[in-house]
Scaffold this active site. Structure first.
Site, mmCIF file in Angstrom:
data_model
loop_
_atom_site.group_PDB
_atom_site.id
_atom_site.type_symbol
_atom_site.label_atom_id
_atom_site.label_comp_id
_atom_site.label_asym_id
_atom_site.label_seq_id
_atom_site.Cartn_x
_atom_site.Cartn_y
_atom_site.Cartn_z
ATOM 1 N N HIS A 50 -2.436 -44.965 81.836
ATOM 2 C CA HIS A 50 -1.142 -44.818 80.939
ATOM 3 C C HIS A 50 -1.630 -43.970 79.734
ATOM 4 O O HIS A 50 -1.930 -44.198 78.732
ATOM 5 C CB HIS A 50 -0.879 -46.205 80.670
ATOM 6 C CG HIS A 50 0.420 -46.235 79.644
ATOM 7 N ND1 HIS A 50 1.041 -47.561 79.581
ATOM 8 C CD2 HIS A 50 1.032 -45.436 79.000
ATOM 9 C CE1 HIS A 50 2.283 -47.294 78.863
ATOM 10 N NE2 HIS A 50 2.192 -46.187 78.619
ATOM 11 N N GLU A 102 1.629 -44.394 84.523
ATOM 12 C CA GLU A 102 2.370 -45.143 83.726
ATOM 13 C C GLU A 102 2.541 -44.454 82.611
ATOM 14 O O GLU A 102 1.920 -43.802 81.792
ATOM 15 C CB GLU A 102 1.987 -46.668 83.460
ATOM 16 C CG GLU A 102 1.434 -47.398 84.401
ATOM 17 C CD GLU A 102 0.673 -48.868 84.000
ATOM 18 O OE1 GLU A 102 0.598 -49.754 84.903
ATOM 19 O OE2 GLU A 102 0.461 -48.854 82.781
ATOM 20 N N HIS A 124 -0.674 -57.231 83.834
ATOM 21 C CA HIS A 124 -1.125 -57.196 82.556
ATOM 22 C C HIS A 124 -1.509 -58.726 82.424
ATOM 23 O O HIS A 124 -1.031 -59.702 83.056
ATOM 24 C CB HIS A 124 0.504 -57.378 81.935
ATOM 25 C CG HIS A 124 -0.064 -56.726 80.444
ATOM 26 N ND1 HIS A 124 0.214 -55.338 80.314
ATOM 27 C CD2 HIS A 124 0.052 -57.342 79.553
ATOM 28 C CE1 HIS A 124 -0.090 -55.213 78.944
ATOM 29 N NE2 HIS A 124 -0.166 -56.255 78.462
#
Length: 254
Positions: free
Chosen positions: A43, A75, A199
């Site tokens: 990310h 991401e 997550h």
């Protein structure tokens, strides 16, 4: 069968504490892929506090040259800079998240109703053969949210599992969070969408997640697996997560 993509942000953040080339993001990618991870996730944020732009390109080269069957998942919030980076490296999967640049980490899914037109335009820009688009999704999005997500043209949703990961020893709350995640997953599958998740998933909570939330295609795990790797090493951590998920192995091309 749920595939494991290892998020390397925490590795990059540790490296960035010092002006040194280690721990190597590329080197750690080799270790997790050789250990059986199905792909890697990053990310890249505008401030480069963990993944830097050169990491994005270095990992693309590694996978193309040595691991052609492994998946590259990037991401990010779909800013102009992010979209340009995607076109440069052409990952297998793009996961769009509604993050503000100042956020420490992703903490909510998209407002599919309020941002539907915006997401539709972005998805259409990004879609091309061989590239999958996934949208970060609240655990309680349900059938209505999934239908709105599907209308954007996206291929998958990624379930935000942070609320479940934060339950720790609160069994009752964990069961509620799992029920919401399972409902949204069933809605996505019924709509013909794939489902990712990520997550705060750990070895401690992944078994219950797998049992309750049936049909998840891929999990992206970074902080939890990195914490375990500090104790047992990254290869063993991947082996233990794969023992729960049981994905097919990825073989390095020599």
């Amino acid at each position: 069968m749920t595939l494991l993509s290892v998020n390397l942000n925490a590795v990059a953040q540790l490296r960035n504490r010092r002006d040194l080339p280690w721990p190597s993001v590329v080197g750690m990618a080799r270790i997790v892929l050789d250990a059986g991870a199905s792909g890697v996730t990053i990310h890249p944020r505008p401030d480069e506090r963990h993944i830097r732009r050169h990491d994005v390109h270095d990992l693309a080269a590694l996978l193309a040259q040595e691991y052609p069957t492994a998946e590259y998942n990037i991401e990010g919030y779909p800013s102009d800079d992010f979209l340009a980076l995607i076109e440069q490296v052409n990952p297998h999967q793009v996961t769009l998240v509604p993050d503000d640049p100042s956020q420490a980490t992703s903490d909510h899914g998209w407002d599919f109703r309020g941002k539907g037109n915006f997401l539709t335009s972005v998805v259409q820009k990004l879609k091309q053969p061989g590239r999958r688009i996934s949208l970060f999704c609240d655990p309680d999005a349900g059938e209505t949210g999934i239908q709105l997500a599907k209308a954007t043209g996206a291929d998958r949703v990624e379930l935000y599992t942070g609320p479940y990961g934060g339950c720790f020893d609160d069994t009752e709350r964990a069961e509620q969070e799992l029920a919401a995640l399972a409902t949204t997953t069933r809605a996505a599958k019924a709509a013909g969408m794939g489902v990712n998740a990520g997550h705060d998933l750990t070895l401690a909570n992944l078994v219950a997640f797998q049992q309750a939330v049936v049909g998840v295609d891929e999990v992206s795990i970074g902080h939890g697996i990195t914490a375990d790797a500090l104790i047992m090493g990254f290869a063993e951590a991947v082996h233990q997560y794969r023992a729960v998920l049981a994905p097919a192995p990825i073989r390095r091309v020599d």
